[in-house]
Design an enzyme around this catalytic site. Structure first.
Site, PDB file in Angstrom:
ATOM      1  N   HIS A 307      40.772   2.614 -15.674  1.00 49.73           N
ATOM      2  CA  HIS A 307      40.553   3.113 -17.053  1.00 49.73           C
ATOM      3  C   HIS A 307      41.760   3.088 -17.892  1.00 49.73           C
ATOM      4  O   HIS A 307      42.585   3.894 -17.331  1.00 49.73           O
ATOM      5  CB  HIS A 307      39.501   4.167 -17.321  1.00 49.73           C
ATOM      6  CG  HIS A 307      39.119   4.088 -18.821  1.00 49.73           C
ATOM      7  ND1 HIS A 307      39.739   4.625 -19.899  1.00 49.73           N
ATOM      8  CD2 HIS A 307      37.975   3.429 -19.171  1.00 49.73           C
ATOM      9  CE1 HIS A 307      38.805   4.329 -21.007  1.00 49.73           C
ATOM     10  NE2 HIS A 307      37.687   3.818 -20.568  1.00 49.73           N
ATOM     11  N   ASP A 364      30.889   1.469 -16.269  1.00 46.60           N
ATOM     12  CA  ASP A 364      30.404   0.290 -16.055  1.00 46.60           C
ATOM     13  C   ASP A 364      30.067   0.010 -14.566  1.00 46.60           C
ATOM     14  O   ASP A 364      29.516  -0.843 -14.178  1.00 46.60           O
ATOM     15  CB  ASP A 364      31.331  -0.920 -16.515  1.00 46.60           C
ATOM     16  CG  ASP A 364      31.217  -0.914 -18.071  1.00 46.60           C
ATOM     17  OD1 ASP A 364      30.048  -0.683 -18.687  1.00 46.60           O
ATOM     18  OD2 ASP A 364      32.000  -1.582 -18.709  1.00 46.60           O
TER      19      ASP A 364
HETATM   20  N1  CMC Z   1      41.632  -3.591  -9.602  1.00 42.41           N
HETATM   21  C1  CMC Z   1      42.573  -3.530  -8.895  1.00 42.41           C
HETATM   22  N2  CMC Z   1      43.768  -3.106  -9.384  1.00 42.41           N
HETATM   23  C2  CMC Z   1      43.785  -2.480 -10.753  1.00 42.41           C
HETATM   24  C3  CMC Z   1      42.573  -2.420 -11.285  1.00 42.41           C
HETATM   25  C4  CMC Z   1      41.361  -2.883 -10.758  1.00 42.41           C
HETATM   26  N3  CMC Z   1      40.258  -2.772 -11.350  1.00 42.41           N
HETATM   27  N4  CMC Z   1      42.786  -1.988 -12.545  1.00 42.41           N
HETATM   28  C5  CMC Z   1      44.145  -1.654 -12.410  1.00 42.41           C
HETATM   29  N5  CMC Z   1      44.799  -2.142 -11.207  1.00 42.41           N
HETATM   30  C6  CMC Z   1      46.035  -1.837 -11.163  1.00 42.41           C
HETATM   31  C7  CMC Z   1      47.022  -3.180 -11.932  1.00 42.41           C
HETATM   32  O1  CMC Z   1      47.025  -4.397 -11.102  1.00 42.41           O
HETATM   33  C8  CMC Z   1      48.265  -2.305 -12.189  1.00 42.41           C
HETATM   34  O2  CMC Z   1      48.830  -2.252 -10.768  1.00 42.41           O
HETATM   35  P1  CMC Z   1      50.373  -2.433 -10.764  1.00 42.41           P
HETATM   36  O3  CMC Z   1      50.852  -1.042 -11.324  1.00 42.41           O
HETATM   37  O4  CMC Z   1      50.755  -2.518  -9.362  1.00 42.41           O
HETATM   38  O5  CMC Z   1      51.057  -3.632 -11.547  1.00 42.41           O
HETATM   39  C9  CMC Z   1      47.764  -0.860 -12.190  1.00 42.41           C
HETATM   40  O6  CMC Z   1      46.521  -0.799 -11.637  1.00 42.41           O
HETATM   41  C10 CMC Z   1      47.682  -0.367 -13.745  1.00 42.41           C
HETATM   42  O7  CMC Z   1      46.634  -1.333 -14.360  1.00 42.41           O
HETATM   43  P2  CMC Z   1      47.031  -1.832 -15.759  1.00 42.41           P
HETATM   44  O8  CMC Z   1      46.257  -3.152 -16.164  1.00 42.41           O
HETATM   45  O9  CMC Z   1      48.186  -1.705 -16.491  1.00 42.41           O
HETATM   46  O10 CMC Z   1      45.947  -0.599 -16.596  1.00 42.41           O
HETATM   47  P3  CMC Z   1      45.416  -0.702 -17.945  1.00 42.41           P
HETATM   48  O11 CMC Z   1      45.161   0.561 -18.409  1.00 42.41           O
HETATM   49  O12 CMC Z   1      46.181  -1.639 -18.740  1.00 42.41           O
HETATM   50  O13 CMC Z   1      44.058  -1.382 -17.688  1.00 42.41           O
HETATM   51  C11 CMC Z   1      41.760  -1.755 -17.564  1.00 42.41           C
HETATM   52  C12 CMC Z   1      42.830  -0.672 -17.723  1.00 42.41           C
HETATM   53  C13 CMC Z   1      40.424  -0.978 -17.499  1.00 42.41           C
HETATM   54  C14 CMC Z   1      41.555  -2.811 -18.288  1.00 42.41           C
HETATM   55  C15 CMC Z   1      41.904  -2.085 -15.960  1.00 42.41           C
HETATM   56  O14 CMC Z   1      41.895  -0.968 -15.010  1.00 42.41           O
HETATM   57  C16 CMC Z   1      41.112  -3.296 -15.386  1.00 42.41           C
HETATM   58  O15 CMC Z   1      41.133  -4.188 -15.407  1.00 42.41           O
HETATM   59  N6  CMC Z   1      39.675  -2.578 -14.893  1.00 42.41           N
HETATM   60  C17 CMC Z   1      38.685  -3.601 -14.396  1.00 42.41           C
HETATM   61  C18 CMC Z   1      37.795  -3.895 -15.603  1.00 42.41           C
HETATM   62  C19 CMC Z   1      36.654  -2.812 -15.964  1.00 42.41           C
HETATM   63  O16 CMC Z   1      36.095  -2.120 -15.167  1.00 42.41           O
HETATM   64  N7  CMC Z   1      36.777  -2.573 -17.270  1.00 42.41           N
HETATM   65  C20 CMC Z   1      35.983  -1.530 -17.890  1.00 42.41           C
HETATM   66  C21 CMC Z   1      36.524  -0.582 -18.318  1.00 42.41           C
HETATM   67  S1  CMC Z   1      35.465   0.946 -18.947  1.00 42.41           S
HETATM   68  C22 CMC Z   1      34.479   0.212 -20.060  1.00 42.41           C
HETATM   69  C23 CMC Z   1      35.082   0.370 -21.344  1.00 42.41           C
HETATM   70  O17 CMC Z   1      35.323   1.445 -22.008  1.00 42.41           O
HETATM   71  O18 CMC Z   1      35.492  -0.781 -21.891  1.00 42.41           O
END
Ligand code: CMC
Length: 428
Positions: A307, A364
């Protein structure tokens, strides 16, 4: 703490006020940055550090796993309130008394009729259309059927548009689902509670009595409360930025639905279930999928994990996990998907990659399991999220207009070609 921050650029010092919120969060007010520095701007992809507004709707502390609507904890609201009370609270700032709540519900019911011609638009969609696309289009179409402009300085005008959208939106949600299953479209039953009516509109089959199942009603009520607002997330920011051009409430919400659709946001609930099913079909080997999620060359992510704001746990996920167990047990559903989900969660919580990056199950991860137990088709999961988020979008849109916020218009750092001369086509 000091009440100003000093920025030094090329030996010149600039002072910016520090503003403290009611929960002691501190923000540096840089609204005059470009003016005083003669053109310096900030760059913050994904707005990870940028506050776009002051808001008194929802507070969340990602480190401590705190979520409060208008000061009330999500745990207390999920346990004691119903969805319509929470909607009133979010939108108007205080819990309604009995009369206010009854009037609010009566006004919503009075405004729940959707013009028959909207059915023609729905009919034009192929059955295969994703219900989020259908919902976004129909919500946008509501503007054409309710063209009165809203004077935001008129409390009455704003109230009328709020009860209209709260009345009509569940009808559109039910129609989007019934269209897919080929069922006739209905307008609901004004003798029922808000959530009961939604369920009946979705599931009533012609020639059969519809009996309410209290377990399902309570579970849906709770899920909708948990999704009702989440401060400046992607879809809410979209609603606020579209509304900041003084576009109407329905048009702004239609844009919010599109933003919610994506798998990194609300679309994750559908993606989680599809992922769990794929793991099951593939023999239930969770380790293989953990490895894929960690492999940087593989675009696969563990859906339902991570998140932007929560870095210890998502309080909504904690509540939903308990609710999922209860609902499945109460309904007597044995779902192997739940075992896969629990296995995956355990592995991730003990895995260095996930621990280091503070990736925990989010709201989710478990919601789809409950929706599935209720008989809601997978493609409808994100629509259910939208149904829950509607009061939050309305509250944030109303706040933005009442605060007379300026039109949203970010800056950029241009990295393209510098000025060059045009070359005629035959010379290229
Ligand atoms: N699986 C594997 N690796 C992950 C995941 C995941 N679900 N989420 C983040 N990472 C890794 C990412 O690859 C990165 O690694 P590194 O530092 O080595 O490059 C690190 O963790 C930080 O991730 P980020 O993408 O920079 O973090 P963010 O804050 O931009 O993204 C997120 C947050 C929710 C988009 C992301 O965690 C994600 O894609 N999760 C899966 C989709 C999901 O479940 N979304 C629902 C969010 S809750 C409902 C809502 O409120 O929308």
């Amino acid at each position: 703490m000091a009440n100003t921050a000093t920025l030094e650029i090329n030996d010149k010092k600039y002072e910016f006020p520090l503003i403290t919120g009611t929960e002691n969060e501190v923000a540096m007010d840089i609204s005059n940055l470009r003016g005083v520095t003669e053109g310096v701007t900030t760059l913050d992809g994904g707005f990870k550090n940028t506050g776009s507004c002051k808001s008194s709707v929802t507070f969340l502390d990602g480190e401590k796993g705190v979520l409060r609507y208008r000061g009330y904890s999500i745990e207390e609201l999920a346990e004691k309130a119903d969805f319509l009370e929470v909607a009133f609270l979010l939108i108007f700032g205080e819990l309604p008394n009995k009369e206010e709540l009854e009037k609010f519900h009566a006004d919503i019911k009075k405004n729940s009729i959707v013009d028959e011609d909207v059915k023609k638009i729905l009919d034009a969609f192929p059955k295969s259309a994703h219900p989020m696309g259908v919902l976004s289009s129909l919500t946008s179409a509501l503007t054409a059927f309710n063209p009165d402009s809203v004077d935001v300085d008129s409390e009455e005008d704003v109230y009328n548009s709020i009860v209209r959208i709260l009345g009509k939106f569940p009808v559109l949600v039910a129609w989007a689902m019934r269209k897919k299953s080929g069922l006739p479209l209905d307008y609901g039953d004004k003798n029922l509670g808000y959530v009961e009516n939604i369920l009946k509109m979705m599931f009533k089959v012609p020639n059969e009595e519809y009996t309410q199942n209290q377990i399902v009603v309570d579970a849906l009520d709770k899920l909708l409360i948990l999704h009702a607002d989440h401060e400046q997330n992607c879809s809410t920011s979209t609603v606020r930025i579209v509304g900041s051009s003084h576009a109407g409430l329905f048009a702004s919400i239609s844009a919010g639905i599109s933003a919610l659709w994506g798998p990194l946001h609300g679309g994750a609930n559908q993606a989680v279930l599809e992922m769990l099913e794929a793991i099951k079909e593939d023999g239930g080997d969770t380790k293989k999928y953990m490895a894929k999620a960690k492999d940087k060359a593989d675009p696969f992510r563990l859906m339902g994990f991570g998140h932007r704001v929560y870095k210890n746990f998502d309080p909504r996920a904690t509540i939903i996990k308990v609710a999922a167990d209860e609902v499945l047990e109460d309904l007597g559903v044995e779902d192997p998907i739940l075992d896969i989900a629990k296995g995956l969660e355990q592995e991730a919580l003990n895995d260095d990659y996930f621990v280091k990056r503070k990736l925990y199950p989010n709201v989710d991860f478990y919601s789809g399991i409950i929706y599935r137990a209720m008989g809601i088709p997978t493609e409808m999961f994100t629509v259910m999220f939208a149904l829950g988020r509607l009061p939050g979008w309305i509250a944030q849109w109303r706040e933005m207009r009442l605060n007379k916020e300026p039109i949203g218009r970010p800056r950029q750092l241009y990295t393209g070609e510098t000025a060059r001369s045009f070359t005629a086509v035959e010379k290229r």
